[in-house]
Design an enzyme around this catalytic site. Structure first.
Site, PDB file in Angstrom:
ATOM      1  N   PRO A   7       1.056  -1.491  -0.312  1.00  0.00           N
ATOM      2  CA  PRO A   7       0.320  -0.366  -0.342  1.00  0.00           C
ATOM      3  C   PRO A   7       0.703   1.872  -0.105  1.00  0.00           C
ATOM      4  CG  PRO A   7       0.110  -0.969   1.814  1.00  0.00           C
ATOM      5  CD  PRO A   7       0.924  -2.181   1.053  1.00  0.00           C
ATOM      6  N   MET A   8       0.740   1.584  -0.935  1.00  0.00           N
ATOM      7  CA  MET A   8       1.736   3.025  -0.538  1.00  0.00           C
ATOM      8  C   MET A   8       0.335   4.921  -1.128  1.00  0.00           C
ATOM      9  SD  MET A   8       4.223   2.153  -3.433  1.00  0.00           S
ATOM     10  CE  MET A   8       5.230   4.040  -2.818  1.00  0.00           C
ATOM     11  N   GLU A   9       0.513   5.391   0.040  1.00  0.00           N
ATOM     12  CA  GLU A   9      -0.662   5.862  -0.187  1.00  0.00           C
ATOM     13  C   GLU A   9       0.098   7.885  -0.893  1.00  0.00           C
ATOM     14  OE1 GLU A   9      -4.003   9.459   1.376  1.00  0.00           O
ATOM     15  OE2 GLU A   9      -2.771   7.209   1.746  1.00  0.00           O
ATOM     16  N   CYS A  98       3.687   3.527   8.620  1.00  0.00           N
ATOM     17  CA  CYS A  98       3.662   5.128   7.737  1.00  0.00           C
ATOM     18  C   CYS A  98       4.134   5.968   8.903  1.00  0.00           C
ATOM     19  CB  CYS A  98       1.817   5.882   8.169  1.00  0.00           C
ATOM     20  SG  CYS A  98       1.851   7.039   6.736  1.00  0.00           S
ATOM     21  N   ASN A 199       9.798  -7.061   3.562  1.00  0.00           N
ATOM     22  CA  ASN A 199       9.830  -5.729   2.835  1.00  0.00           C
ATOM     23  C   ASN A 199      10.851  -4.871   2.738  1.00  0.00           C
ATOM     24  OD1 ASN A 199       7.594  -2.666   3.019  1.00  0.00           O
ATOM     25  ND2 ASN A 199       7.845  -3.670   1.419  1.00  0.00           N
ATOM     26  N   GLY A 200      11.013  -3.753   1.235  1.00  0.00           N
ATOM     27  CA  GLY A 200      11.550  -2.700   1.484  1.00  0.00           C
ATOM     28  C   GLY A 200      13.621  -3.355   0.428  1.00  0.00           C
ATOM     29  N   GLU A 201      13.422  -2.047  -0.325  1.00  0.00           N
ATOM     30  CA  GLU A 201      14.643  -2.281  -0.611  1.00  0.00           C
ATOM     31  C   GLU A 201      14.824  -3.887  -2.378  1.00  0.00           C
ATOM     32  OE1 GLU A 201      17.312   0.782  -1.966  1.00  0.00           O
ATOM     33  OE2 GLU A 201      15.782   0.688  -0.355  1.00  0.00           O
ATOM     34  N   GLY A 223       6.699  -2.519  -3.198  1.00  0.00           N
ATOM     35  CA  GLY A 223       6.123  -1.496  -3.371  1.00  0.00           C
ATOM     36  C   GLY A 223       7.075  -0.660  -4.480  1.00  0.00           C
ATOM     37  N   ARG A 224       7.322   0.547  -3.990  1.00  0.00           N
ATOM     38  CA  ARG A 224       8.373   1.057  -5.276  1.00  0.00           C
ATOM     39  C   ARG A 224       8.938   0.525  -6.026  1.00  0.00           C
ATOM     40  NH1 ARG A 224      12.473   4.077  -2.805  1.00  0.00           N
ATOM     41  NH2 ARG A 224      12.749   2.329  -0.977  1.00  0.00           N
TER      42      ARG A 224
END
Length: 312
Positions: A7-9, A98, A199-201, A223-224
């Site tokens: 989820p990315m606001e 967040c 999650n992350g990178e 995400g990204r």
């Protein structure tokens, strides 16, 4: 292996979820957060942030979408979790990660990582409020300013009855700066028996493999990385090559149709420029595209530039 879309606001809304799940490789999505303060929210709030509820809680391509809640009051989060489930959400996700200052100032998101007991109380209240067959997941960072409570927080969430825990392997203070400390997820894994998601990178399949090795997790959330390479989930799962630029430009045109004729058409020029910012990490052509469209304000002018890049 399960690959989840993060989820990315303000970025991964229902249109982006539809687009990326059509590309393929994802097993689950989580919505942008539904902000819960001190009331039971109307159903329209849930439908606005998760229109997939009209489709049995799934994207048009059939991928489940879990409603995410953010707040600090266990009783109100529990009541709104009930609403989400009644409307068809296949699970409830709780946001403890967040890093936004505005969210943290009002005691939501990552700031709660300072309060282990509050994490427990929230998860327990939500778990007790929804049917036992409905998953209740949580997403955390490794801490707020440091990692001293990472294991305690994960244990509290586990003992409160969570079904699954996503760990973004950085603290709030570390933000999104590399590296991600995947080895800390392995430390957490020694103290909990619920499924963990790393999650992350994660920007490519090599990152995914290193993350799995260092974290001890099979399941991943991206995400990204998915915005920078839309078929990243497929690359991770099946060693597929990154999507070529002409195919990606055609995808951007398809997204243009979603945005322009959807409910956010007036934001389209800014949204496509924002997406270019992510794409530049993997595609040099995205830098050229951004320079070509950065001064354009009309949607059709931007689509015309994309059509030339896609050789349409």
């Amino acid at each position: 292996m399960k690959v989840m879309l993060a989820p990315m606001e303000g970025v991964v809304d229902h249109l982006m979820r539809d687009m990326l799940t059509r590309v393929g490789g994802f097993d689950q999505c989580v919505t942008e957060f539904v902000r819960v303060v001190d009331q039971k929210l109307p159903k329209k709030t849930f439908y606005r942030l998760c229109p997939e509820l009209y489709n049995g809680g799934k994207t048009p391509s059939g991928i489940p979408v879990r409603v995410q809640l953010l707040g600090q009051h266990p009783e109100w989060l529990a009541e709104n979790a009930q609403t989400a489930v009644e409307l068809g959400s296949p699970g409830v996700d709780l946001n403890f990660g967040c890093p936004a200052k505005t969210v943290n100032k009002s005691k939501g998101g990552a700031v709660l990582l300072k309060e282990t007991q509050t994490l427990y109380d929230i998860v327990k209240a939500v778990r007790d409020a929804v049917p036992s067959d409905i998953p209740v997941s949580a997403k955390i960072r490794l801490g707020f300013e440091d990692k001293s409570l990472a294991i305690d927080n994960a244990v509290a969430i586990t003992e409160a009855g969570a079904s699954e825990l996503v760990v973004h392997a950085r603290t709030k203070t570390e933000g999104y700066k590399p590296p991600a400390y995947w080895d800390w997820i392995a430390k957490i894994k020694q103290h909990t028996d619920i499924p963990l998601v790393a999650n992350g990178e994660i920007w490519n399949s090599a990152d995914a493999k290193r993350c799995q090795d260092e974290s001890g997790c099979t399941n991943l959330m991206i995400g990204r990385g998915a915005l920078a390479m839309p078929n990243l989930a497929l690359c991770i799962k099946s060693d597929k090559a990154p999507m070529p630029w002409t195919e990606l430009a055609a995808l951007l045109i398809q997204y243009s149709g979603y945005e322009i004729f959807g409910d956010k058409g007036k934001y389209y020029p800014n949204r496509i420029k924002q997406w270019c910012g992510y794409l530049k990490r993997q595609y040099p052509e995205a830098d050229v595209l951004f320079n070509d469209i950065r001064r354009l304000t009309k949607s059709q002018d931007i689509v015309d530039v994309l059509a030339r890049q896609a050789d349409i």
